[in-house]
Design an enzyme around this catalytic site. Structure first.
Site, short mmCIF file in Angstrom:
data_model
loop_
_atom_site.label_atom_id
_atom_site.label_comp_id
_atom_site.label_asym_id
_atom_site.label_seq_id
_atom_site.Cartn_x
_atom_site.Cartn_y
_atom_site.Cartn_z
N SER A 137 0.83 -1.20 0.00
CA SER A 137 0.00 0.00 0.00
C SER A 137 0.87 1.25 0.00
CB SER A 137 -0.97 -0.05 1.18
OG SER A 137 -1.99 0.91 1.07
N ASP A 266 -10.09 -3.82 -5.43
CA ASP A 266 -9.52 -3.11 -4.28
C ASP A 266 -10.39 -1.91 -3.93
OD1 ASP A 266 -7.93 -1.45 -2.57
OD2 ASP A 266 -6.11 -2.33 -3.39
N HIS A 295 -7.80 -5.19 -0.60
CA HIS A 295 -6.63 -4.35 -0.37
C HIS A 295 -5.70 -5.04 0.61
CE1 HIS A 295 -4.45 -0.56 -0.49
NE2 HIS A 295 -4.29 -0.66 0.82
#
Length: 329
Positions: A137, A266, A295
């Protein structure tokens, strides 16, 4: 490696995302915490995980927003790297180790200077040892941006990188999380609760740099980046920060092998923000977008023995790069 097959007992992207974040098994590879003093007077806390042999290649792992070196996905990837015969170092971005950092600034999606410092120290410590960078991320954005902005100007020891669930367009991801709906509210509040607390601690120590009342009033990512991230780190606005720091604009400059794993469902990274064309045009970049995965999720297997496809894929890719690097010596 086989294609990702999502677990049937986790119905949809939100279930996969939440399970992977809060309910997954937590590997506990033994670590040694080190504090590295930095040239600007601040410090980095890093966790070291020894490989099976002296001089083993090292996987450097960067966590996501408000994560740490103890995040489940970090430990999961570290455990897999150790099983592949690598050592590992998990960074804690400034202010994320459990101890507030010293300076007014802390970390953000485009801060690559601290990754460069880690690379520099590891190279100086053992020249020639292969290093592979990885990130999840926000940490994946940092790694992809670092590889792209440096291009060929990287230490030879850096063999490449593997990143997962990267918000390649920070503005679009911020707008996605700031959008309406129950789950967006859950994700937004989970992050902002921690970010506001850290920013208020900084405002108490540096009242001339931050407005505590403005921080308390923040209810969106756009508001936080405008009130805190931008002014603390030299950006004129949240929009300038997002534009300058989004990894998508750096993909074309990557000159070492980079594996980018993404899920089309996501909830924080809109599918049309993935740099498909830039990756296709760059032979150094492999972008793998699966239909499902959430995610930083990518859960497979049974409820009591889940596996995490992205971590398996990233660890195998890193080990392959490291072996190629060692054979070339």
């Amino acid at each position: 490696m086989t294609a990702y097959r999502p677990s049937r007992w986790l119905p949809g992207a939100h279930a996969i995302t939440v399970f992977a974040s809060v309910a997954r098994p937590l590997p506990r590879p033994p670590a040694v915490r080190e504090r590295w003093e930095l040239p600007d007077g601040d410090f980095l806390d890093v966790d070291r995980f020894a490989g099976p042999a002296a001089g083993a290649p090292v996987l450097v792992v960067c966590h996501g927003l408000e994560g740490s070196s103890r995040a489940p996905y970090v430990r999961g990837l570290v455990a897999l790297a150790l099983a592949h015969g690598m050592g590992a170092l998990a960074m804690n971005f400034r202010g994320c180790s459990g101890t507030p950092n010293r300076l007014p600034r802390f970390y953000h999606s485009g801060e690559t200077g601290d990754v460069d410092e880690v690379v520099r120290r590891l190279v100086a410590e053992r020249p020639g040892r292969p290093l592979v960078l990885s990130g999840f991320s926000l940490g994946g954005n940092v790694v992809a941006k670092y590889l792209g902005e440096r291009g060929d100007d990287l230490a030879a020891e850096v063999r490449g990188g593997a990143v997962v669930s990267v918000p390649f367009d920070l503005a679009r991801s911020a707008r996605a999380i700031d959008g309406p709906g129950f789950w967006n509210w859950v994700y937004r509040e989970r992050f902002l609760r921690r970010l506001r607390a850290k920013a208020l601690e900084k405002a108490a120590r540096f009242p001339e740099r931050l407005d505590a009342a403005a921080i308390r009033a923040v209810t969106t990512f756009a508001g936080f980046d405008g009130a805190v991230t931008a002014p603390l780190h030299g950006f004129a606005s949240a929009e300038e920060y997002w534009s300058r720091c989004s990894a998508g604009r750096f993909v074309a400059g990557v000159r070492r092998p980079l594996l980018a794993l993404a899920a089309l469902d996501d909830p924080m990274v809109p599918r049309d923000t993935l740099p498909v064309e830039a990756a296709r045009a760059n032979p150094h970049v492999e972008l793998v977008a699966t239909p499902a995965g959430g995610h930083v999720g990518f859960v497979s297997g049974a409820p009591f023995r889940p596996s995490f496809w992205a971590e398996l894929r990233a660890a195998a890719f890193a080990a392959e790069l490291a072996r190629a690097g060692q054979s070339a010596r």
